[in-house]
Design an enzyme around this catalytic site. Structure first.
Site, mmCIF file in Angstrom:
data_model
loop_
_atom_site.group_PDB
_atom_site.id
_atom_site.type_symbol
_atom_site.label_atom_id
_atom_site.label_comp_id
_atom_site.label_asym_id
_atom_site.label_seq_id
_atom_site.Cartn_x
_atom_site.Cartn_y
_atom_site.Cartn_z
ATOM 1 N N ARG A 157 -10.053 -1.255 -12.464
ATOM 2 C CA ARG A 157 -9.539 -2.283 -13.432
ATOM 3 C C ARG A 157 -10.313 -2.348 -14.970
ATOM 4 O O ARG A 157 -10.389 -3.523 -15.377
ATOM 5 C CB ARG A 157 -9.460 -3.768 -12.778
ATOM 6 C CG ARG A 157 -8.615 -3.846 -11.473
ATOM 7 C CD ARG A 157 -7.347 -3.554 -11.896
ATOM 8 N NE ARG A 157 -6.433 -3.253 -10.689
ATOM 9 C CZ ARG A 157 -6.297 -2.460 -9.950
ATOM 10 N NH1 ARG A 157 -6.846 -1.287 -10.267
ATOM 11 N NH2 ARG A 157 -5.784 -2.301 -8.824
ATOM 12 N N SER A 195 -2.299 -10.602 -9.577
ATOM 13 C CA SER A 195 -3.764 -10.870 -9.135
ATOM 14 C C SER A 195 -4.387 -11.428 -10.073
ATOM 15 O O SER A 195 -4.717 -10.941 -11.109
ATOM 16 C CB SER A 195 -4.351 -9.466 -8.502
ATOM 17 O OG SER A 195 -3.462 -8.986 -7.299
ATOM 18 N N GLU A 207 -9.003 -11.666 -13.464
ATOM 19 C CA GLU A 207 -8.489 -10.332 -14.065
ATOM 20 C C GLU A 207 -7.669 -10.572 -15.485
ATOM 21 O O GLU A 207 -7.870 -9.477 -16.393
ATOM 22 C CB GLU A 207 -7.516 -9.900 -13.035
ATOM 23 C CG GLU A 207 -6.916 -8.334 -13.324
ATOM 24 C CD GLU A 207 -6.110 -7.587 -12.320
ATOM 25 O OE1 GLU A 207 -5.371 -6.963 -12.425
ATOM 26 O OE2 GLU A 207 -6.593 -7.687 -11.147
#
Length: 377
Positions: free
Chosen positions: A185, A264, A369
């Protein structure tokens, strides 16, 4: 895409005037609502919203903002943004470029292409490599920034090059995969959001005679009724992933508040061997010595990745948690959602409660995130 604050370089007036002329035909709105441009449907207005439909328009808008010292927020699909209730004191640039080009197994996408539509088209073309990334909201240009991944695939495995405008050098550059610093990520673009504006993304896909890439994710394999490492028909892989995502509220549906989210909200923590041992002790003390948390190898030096969703659930934040207008999804503990009347502050209050609760329970600090604009946890 991530926001890119102004670099404030000193361009000559003639350059500024030229960019202004180029922007004359571009859609420009003032005091423009940004909430409708995000999947959370949250956030205040921008002083100015520019919508660019070509690469030249994107570059012109960025140059104009940089030359005038105006803060700049880049918006793609808005699926990874948390914008403060006060909005954005500057120019928001919405990238709405289009372009889908296939040359054999080589794919080029303009940054503004809708990602899930692009995945569907590659599956229809019989090409494997991104089929398990179906249903992920957002734009193609955001995928390398976040190194988007799900169900055993990450875009870093198939991206060959990223074409971007380098604000520091004032030029368009082409970065090969090896120069993108991809990790979980994360990427070079996320690490230095002030510098690059993604214009195009190039992929190298696989012609496997209509079959998918080898299935890597155990949940996907179970749903497909195959073993990890097997291949299945491309359309079957895509449809299975879409069903899995929908069951967790991870496919956009305006009528379903569980999808009014950024997917998420937290990344899965990666722990050093020492941190992992301490974590296991905390788990045993709270849940019992017979409880084993999810654990996966994570790169070098013996690091271990564990599940943020598991941590949240075991810390007491179960599906549907919350009594206000921002709550945990009823379908997945990793998604924080706007139930229709929330503010960004409502969302952040819930996020902070979850972070504090997981830290108190297990000694692990969750990291958000989505990119935050004008606010922070």
């Amino acid at each position: 895409m991530a926001p890119a604050p102004s670099g404030g370089r000193g361009f000559h007036f003639s350059t500024v005037a030229g960019e202004a002329r180029r922007l004359a035909a571009v859609q420009v709105l003032h005091d423009a609502p940004l909430a409708p441009l995000t999947t959370f449907r949250l956030g205040g207005p921008a002083n100015r919203l520019v919508t660019a439909t070509t690469d030249d328009e994107v570059i012109a808008a960025v140059r104009e903002a940089d030359a005038s010292g105006t803060p700049l927020l880049i918006i793609g699909g808005g699926s990874n943004l948390v914008i403060g209730d006060k909005g954005f004191d500057g120019t928001a640039l919405r990238i709405a470029t289009q372009g889908f080009t296939l040359d054999g197994t080589k794919l080029e996408l303009a940054a503004g292409e809708v990602w899930t539509d692009a995945v569907a088209r590659t599956v229809d073309a019989g090409l494997a490599g991104i089929e398990c990334l179906a249903g992920i909201p957002g734009s193609a240009g955001a995928t390398p920034i976040q190194n988007v991944g799900a169900y055993g695939q990450e875009v870093s495995a198939t991206i060959t090059e990223v074409v971007a405008y380098d604000r520091r050098a004032d030029e368009t550059v082409t970065l090969p995969n090896a120069d993108c610093s991809f990790s979980y990520r994360h990427s070079r673009f996320k690490a230095d959001p002030d510098r690059y504006v993604v214009l195009r993304v190039r992929f190298g896909l696989e012609d496997a005679a209509g079959l998918s890439a080898p299935v890597k994710y155990a949940e996907t394999a179970r749903a497909l009724g195959v073993e990890v490492g097997d291949r299945v028909p491309l359309a079957q892989a895509r449809e299975t992933v879409l069903k899995l995502r929908a069951s967790k509220g991870m496919v956009l549906d305006p009528a379903d508040h569980d999808t009014w989210s950024a997917g998420s909200f937290f990344t899965n923590p990666i722990l050093t061997p020492g941190e992992y041992e301490t974590f296991l002790a905390r788990v045993a003390g709270r849940l019992g010595a017979d409880v084993t948390p999810p654990a996966f190898p994570a790169g070098e030096d013996g690091q271990v990745k564990t599940s943020a969703a598991w941590l949240i659930d075991k810390a007491g934040f179960t599906k549907g948690y919350g009594s206000g207008p921002a709550r945990i999804s009823t379908k997945h503990t990793l998604a924080l959602t706007n139930r229709g009347e929330a503010t960004t502050e409502d969302l952040l209050a819930l996020a902070r409660e979850v972070v504090a609760g997981v830290r108190d329970a297990f000694g692990v600090t969750l990291v958000n995130e989505p990119v935050t604009v004008g606010v922070s946890l």
